[in-house]
Motif scaffolding. Structure first.
Motif, short mmCIF file in Angstrom:
data_model
loop_
_atom_site.label_atom_id
_atom_site.label_comp_id
_atom_site.label_asym_id
_atom_site.label_seq_id
_atom_site.Cartn_x
_atom_site.Cartn_y
_atom_site.Cartn_z
N ASN A 17 87.49 -53.60 53.68
CA ASN A 17 88.95 -53.60 53.56
C ASN A 17 89.49 -52.59 52.55
N THR A 18 88.72 -51.54 52.27
CA THR A 18 89.20 -50.49 51.38
C THR A 18 89.48 -49.23 52.19
N ALA A 19 90.20 -48.30 51.59
CA ALA A 19 90.50 -47.04 52.27
C ALA A 19 89.22 -46.32 52.65
N LYS A 20 88.22 -46.33 51.78
CA LYS A 20 86.95 -45.68 52.08
C LYS A 20 86.30 -46.30 53.31
N ALA A 21 86.29 -47.62 53.40
CA ALA A 21 85.69 -48.30 54.55
C ALA A 21 86.40 -47.93 55.84
N PHE A 30 86.62 -44.69 65.42
CA PHE A 30 87.45 -45.87 65.65
C PHE A 30 88.95 -45.52 65.55
N ASP A 31 89.72 -46.12 66.44
CA ASP A 31 91.18 -46.00 66.35
C ASP A 31 91.83 -47.38 66.34
N HIS A 32 91.02 -48.41 66.07
CA HIS A 32 91.53 -49.79 66.03
C HIS A 32 90.85 -50.48 64.84
N LEU A 33 91.66 -50.99 63.91
CA LEU A 33 91.15 -51.57 62.67
C LEU A 33 91.55 -53.03 62.57
N GLU A 34 90.63 -53.85 62.08
CA GLU A 34 90.93 -55.25 61.76
C GLU A 34 90.89 -55.41 60.25
N THR A 35 91.83 -56.18 59.70
CA THR A 35 91.86 -56.40 58.26
C THR A 35 92.47 -57.75 57.95
N ASP A 36 92.41 -58.14 56.66
CA ASP A 36 92.85 -59.46 56.22
C ASP A 36 94.00 -59.32 55.23
N LEU A 37 95.01 -60.16 55.38
CA LEU A 37 96.20 -60.08 54.52
C LEU A 37 96.32 -61.32 53.65
N ASP A 42 103.06 -61.73 42.57
CA ASP A 42 104.42 -61.18 42.56
C ASP A 42 104.87 -60.70 43.94
N GLY A 43 104.20 -61.18 45.00
CA GLY A 43 104.75 -60.99 46.34
C GLY A 43 104.33 -59.75 47.08
N HIS A 44 103.31 -59.04 46.65
CA HIS A 44 102.81 -57.88 47.39
C HIS A 44 101.68 -58.32 48.32
N ILE A 45 101.58 -57.65 49.46
CA ILE A 45 100.51 -57.97 50.41
C ILE A 45 99.31 -57.07 50.10
N VAL A 46 98.16 -57.71 49.94
CA VAL A 46 96.93 -57.00 49.62
C VAL A 46 95.88 -57.31 50.68
N LEU A 47 95.00 -56.35 50.95
CA LEU A 47 93.98 -56.52 51.96
C LEU A 47 92.73 -57.12 51.30
N CYS A 48 92.48 -58.40 51.60
CA CYS A 48 91.34 -59.09 50.99
C CYS A 48 91.00 -60.31 51.84
N HIS A 49 89.73 -60.48 52.14
CA HIS A 49 89.32 -61.59 53.00
C HIS A 49 89.27 -62.91 52.26
N PHE A 84 96.51 -51.98 49.37
CA PHE A 84 97.69 -52.79 49.61
C PHE A 84 98.31 -52.42 50.95
N PHE A 85 99.10 -53.36 51.49
CA PHE A 85 99.57 -53.20 52.86
C PHE A 85 100.49 -52.00 53.02
N ASP A 86 101.29 -51.70 52.03
CA ASP A 86 102.15 -50.52 52.14
C ASP A 86 101.31 -49.24 52.22
N GLU A 87 100.18 -49.21 51.51
CA GLU A 87 99.27 -48.07 51.58
C GLU A 87 98.57 -48.01 52.94
N PHE A 88 98.20 -49.17 53.44
CA PHE A 88 97.56 -49.26 54.76
C PHE A 88 98.49 -48.72 55.84
N ILE A 89 99.74 -49.15 55.82
CA ILE A 89 100.72 -48.68 56.80
C ILE A 89 100.89 -47.16 56.72
#
Length: 246
Positions: A17-21, A30-37, A42-49, A84-89
């Motif tokens: 779930n990191t940018a490197k991965a 790959f052009d299709h990614l699965e991740t965990d939110l 303080d209300g930010h969405i982070v990618l973590c299982h 974080f989700f904003d970075e992912f987007i």
């Protein structure tokens, strides 16, 4: 043609779930990614299982006890920061996603996604690029009310019901049209994914995801069975199998 989905990215040289991965998975095709939110304090969405960080870092704290700034300061086991989700987007707006919204913070996460819907660009991405995996029916209703046309994959219990009905030749009783169901390669140690089983889903106008095969043989089994999608931790096998089949 089977769609390959990278489960949390390719983790041979990176933490899940990191940018490197994700970058390593994309490099493999790959052009299709699965991740965990999950949601921070303080209300930010982070990618973590996991709810806590002990498996991927030296920290034992739970994600929802920390702020974004505190989480940004943590280095994971292979040296990367959390994503974080904003970075992912921003990084992966050109790809397709499965967003696994973890149930213990699902209400907060969906509320934060609602804020994203105010941005037309983010709204388009969440509507057109994302599919959602929910773990509770109330959360599924919440995300569908929040995001127009949100597509939710079949939940775990629905997958079990569909699988049992398909196995006994009564797919019409448990398999819903236009839905996507996950099937593991084995059940009780015995091979499960086969062409006959997948055809029973297709007869009901449903689709099948081959769910986390581990070995090369299990990947080949899923492809031979005719699965529509293949969710894998072993991104390199897409390249290897494509070369083999070519």
């Amino acid at each position: 043609m089977t769609t390959w989905i990278s489960h949390r990215g390719y983790t041979k040289n990176a933490t899940e779930n990191t940018a490197k991965a994700f970058e390593d998975a994309i490099e493999l095709g790959f052009d299709h990614l699965e991740t965990d939110l999950r949601t921070t304090r303080d209300g930010h969405i982070v990618l973590c299982h996991d709810p806590e960080l002990s498996r991927i870092s030296a920290q034992t704290t739970t994600v929802n006890q920390l702020t974004r700034k505190e989480l940004e300061a943590i280095k994971l086991i292979k040296g990367e920061p959390l994503l974080f989700f904003d970075e992912f987007i921003e990084r992966y707006s050109h790809l397709n996603w499965i967003l696994d919204i973890k149930p213990d913070s699902a209400e907060q996460t969906i509320r934060q996604l609602e804020h994203w819907m105010r941005d037309p660009k983010a709204e388009a991405l969440l509507t057109n690029r994302a599919r959602f995996l929910m773990w509770h029916p109330d959360h599924e209703v919440q995300v569908q009310r929040t995001i127009d046309n949100a597509f939710c994959l079949a939940r775990d219990k629905a997958c079990v019901r569909a699988g049992l009905s398909a196995l006994v030749g009564a797919a019409a009783l448990g398999v819903k049209a236009e839905q996507v169901y996950a099937i593991p390669p084995k059940l009780g140690g015995l091979p499960l994914l086969g062409a006959g089983l997948v055809k029973r889903y297709h007869k009901q106008n449903a689709k099948v995801i081959g769910y986390l095969p581990e070995t090369l043989v299990e990947h080949e089994q899923a492809l031979k069975a005719g699965v529509d999608e293949l969710l894998t931790n072993h991104a390199h096998l897409m390249r290897d199998l494509s070369t083999k089949r070519g």
